[in-house]
Design a protein around this motif. Structure first.
Motif, mmCIF file in Angstrom:
data_model
loop_
_atom_site.group_PDB
_atom_site.id
_atom_site.type_symbol
_atom_site.label_atom_id
_atom_site.label_comp_id
_atom_site.label_asym_id
_atom_site.label_seq_id
_atom_site.Cartn_x
_atom_site.Cartn_y
_atom_site.Cartn_z
ATOM 1 N N ILE A 156 47.917 47.420 31.505
ATOM 2 C CA ILE A 156 46.883 46.366 31.747
ATOM 3 C C ILE A 156 46.517 45.712 30.528
ATOM 4 O O ILE A 156 46.317 46.215 29.247
ATOM 5 C CB ILE A 156 45.653 47.175 31.902
ATOM 6 N N ASP A 157 46.038 44.490 31.015
ATOM 7 C CA ASP A 157 45.451 43.151 30.501
ATOM 8 C C ASP A 157 44.289 43.603 28.984
ATOM 9 O O ASP A 157 43.077 44.117 30.081
ATOM 10 C CB ASP A 157 45.348 41.815 30.267
ATOM 11 N N PRO A 158 44.708 43.601 28.182
ATOM 12 C CA PRO A 158 43.291 44.715 27.614
ATOM 13 C C PRO A 158 42.623 43.646 27.670
ATOM 14 O O PRO A 158 41.165 43.896 27.669
ATOM 15 C CB PRO A 158 43.295 44.793 25.987
ATOM 16 N N ARG A 159 42.022 42.526 28.515
ATOM 17 C CA ARG A 159 40.978 42.010 28.358
ATOM 18 C C ARG A 159 40.002 42.407 29.386
ATOM 19 O O ARG A 159 38.623 42.737 30.406
ATOM 20 C CB ARG A 159 41.160 40.437 28.338
ATOM 21 N N TRP A 160 41.352 43.564 30.689
ATOM 22 C CA TRP A 160 40.454 43.870 32.122
ATOM 23 C C TRP A 160 40.265 45.525 31.446
ATOM 24 O O TRP A 160 40.053 45.453 32.942
ATOM 25 C CB TRP A 160 41.334 43.664 33.290
ATOM 26 N N ALA A 161 40.409 45.805 30.568
ATOM 27 C CA ALA A 161 40.549 46.966 30.488
ATOM 28 C C ALA A 161 38.812 48.014 31.003
ATOM 29 O O ALA A 161 39.315 48.830 31.420
ATOM 30 C CB ALA A 161 40.963 47.733 28.718
ATOM 31 N N GLU A 162 38.431 47.317 30.729
ATOM 32 C CA GLU A 162 36.642 47.744 30.619
ATOM 33 C C GLU A 162 36.747 48.239 32.677
ATOM 34 O O GLU A 162 35.608 48.340 33.088
ATOM 35 C CB GLU A 162 35.352 46.973 30.036
ATOM 36 N N LEU A 163 36.867 46.728 33.060
ATOM 37 C CA LEU A 163 37.323 47.010 34.519
ATOM 38 C C LEU A 163 37.980 48.230 35.394
ATOM 39 O O LEU A 163 37.033 49.147 36.421
ATOM 40 C CB LEU A 163 37.556 45.352 34.902
ATOM 41 N N ALA A 164 39.257 48.516 34.345
ATOM 42 C CA ALA A 164 39.158 49.835 34.701
ATOM 43 C C ALA A 164 38.509 50.483 34.733
ATOM 44 O O ALA A 164 38.476 51.723 35.353
ATOM 45 C CB ALA A 164 40.915 50.208 34.117
ATOM 46 N N VAL A 165 38.608 51.653 33.418
ATOM 47 C CA VAL A 165 36.633 51.839 33.576
ATOM 48 C C VAL A 165 35.915 52.101 34.546
ATOM 49 O O VAL A 165 35.930 53.563 34.568
ATOM 50 C CB VAL A 165 36.226 51.719 31.704
ATOM 51 N N LEU A 166 35.331 51.210 34.938
ATOM 52 C CA LEU A 166 34.211 50.393 36.180
ATOM 53 C C LEU A 166 34.946 51.408 37.024
ATOM 54 O O LEU A 166 34.431 52.105 37.397
ATOM 55 C CB LEU A 166 33.602 49.229 35.599
ATOM 56 N N ARG A 167 36.509 51.315 37.328
ATOM 57 C CA ARG A 167 36.404 51.991 38.778
ATOM 58 C C ARG A 167 37.495 52.624 38.200
ATOM 59 O O ARG A 167 36.890 53.034 40.018
ATOM 60 C CB ARG A 167 38.324 50.692 38.851
ATOM 61 N N GLU A 168 37.496 53.761 37.302
ATOM 62 C CA GLU A 168 37.394 55.145 37.566
ATOM 63 C C GLU A 168 36.915 55.478 37.519
ATOM 64 O O GLU A 168 35.912 56.710 38.200
ATOM 65 C CB GLU A 168 38.492 55.294 35.774
ATOM 66 N N ARG A 169 35.336 54.972 37.319
ATOM 67 C CA ARG A 169 33.667 55.719 37.168
ATOM 68 C C ARG A 169 33.375 55.737 38.790
ATOM 69 O O ARG A 169 33.110 56.636 39.167
ATOM 70 C CB ARG A 169 32.759 55.034 36.724
ATOM 71 N N LEU A 170 33.527 54.867 39.471
ATOM 72 C CA LEU A 170 32.909 53.961 40.640
ATOM 73 C C LEU A 170 33.913 55.129 41.845
ATOM 74 O O LEU A 170 33.790 55.178 42.863
ATOM 75 C CB LEU A 170 32.853 52.923 40.867
ATOM 76 N N GLY A 171 35.683 55.315 41.481
ATOM 77 C CA GLY A 171 36.028 55.657 42.500
ATOM 78 C C GLY A 171 36.163 56.856 42.242
ATOM 79 O O GLY A 171 36.281 58.193 43.279
#
Length: 171
Positions: A156-171
């Motif tokens: 994952i592009d580091p600029r999008w890493a926070e969205l991946a964390v958010l997806r983990e929390r919501l999913g």
């Protein structure tokens, strides 16, 4: 006498008269970033036709090219074919003559600039050695035409890493 300078004295002022010429001559220096015309002769079968405005030059031109694939950087050869149709403004031509127009000078036409322009405009900017060329892996440099590499597409592009964390929390 230059091989690409052709006398048109017998054509000037005689609309409808024509002369066919076949030329084989190298045209050095025709190139773009990934393609250039080979040093071998360019082949042209041209008709020089007298018209009211000057001399009309038409016909097919074929040139050997050396290309570099935009994806895998391998060198390969191909032929470039172009149909030219250019007016050489004659002496005493009425009307405006553009700055980049080809001119009849001293009852001769110099075909080299016209051929150079026509070929340069047709050189491919992004040539491919074959339509399905996969090129090289952007991460490890492996030749993808020879097989797959071990790189993961999940990086994952580091600029999008926070969205991946958010997806983990919501999913």
């Amino acid at each position: 006498m230059h091989r690409l300078r052709i006398s048109v004295s017998e054509l000037l002022g005689r609309p409808g008269e024509y002369r066919d010429v076949v030329l084989d001559a190298p045209i050095p220096g025709v190139a773009v970033a990934l393609a250039h015309i080979d040093q071998k002769p360019v082949h042209a079968e041209l008709r020089l036709e007298s018209v009211v405005e000057g001399v009309l030059v038409t016909g097919p031109v074929t040139a050997p090219m050396v290309l570099e694939c935009a994806r895998c950087l391998s060198e390969f050869a191909d032929d470039l074919s172009v149909d030219v149709c250019e007016l050489y403004a004659g002496p005493g031509h009425e009307g405006p003559v553009e700055d980049d127009a080809y001119l009849v000078e001293a009852e001769e036409v110099d075909l080299e600039p016209m051929l150079r322009d026509a070929l340069a405009l047709e050189l491919p900017l992004n040539p491919l050695c074959r339509p399905d060329c996969k090129g090289y892996c952007a991460r490890c440099g492996a030749d993808l035409n020879a097989g797959t590499c071990d790189c993961s597409d999940e990086e994952i592009d580091p600029r999008w890493a926070e969205l991946a964390v958010l997806r983990e929390r919501l999913g």
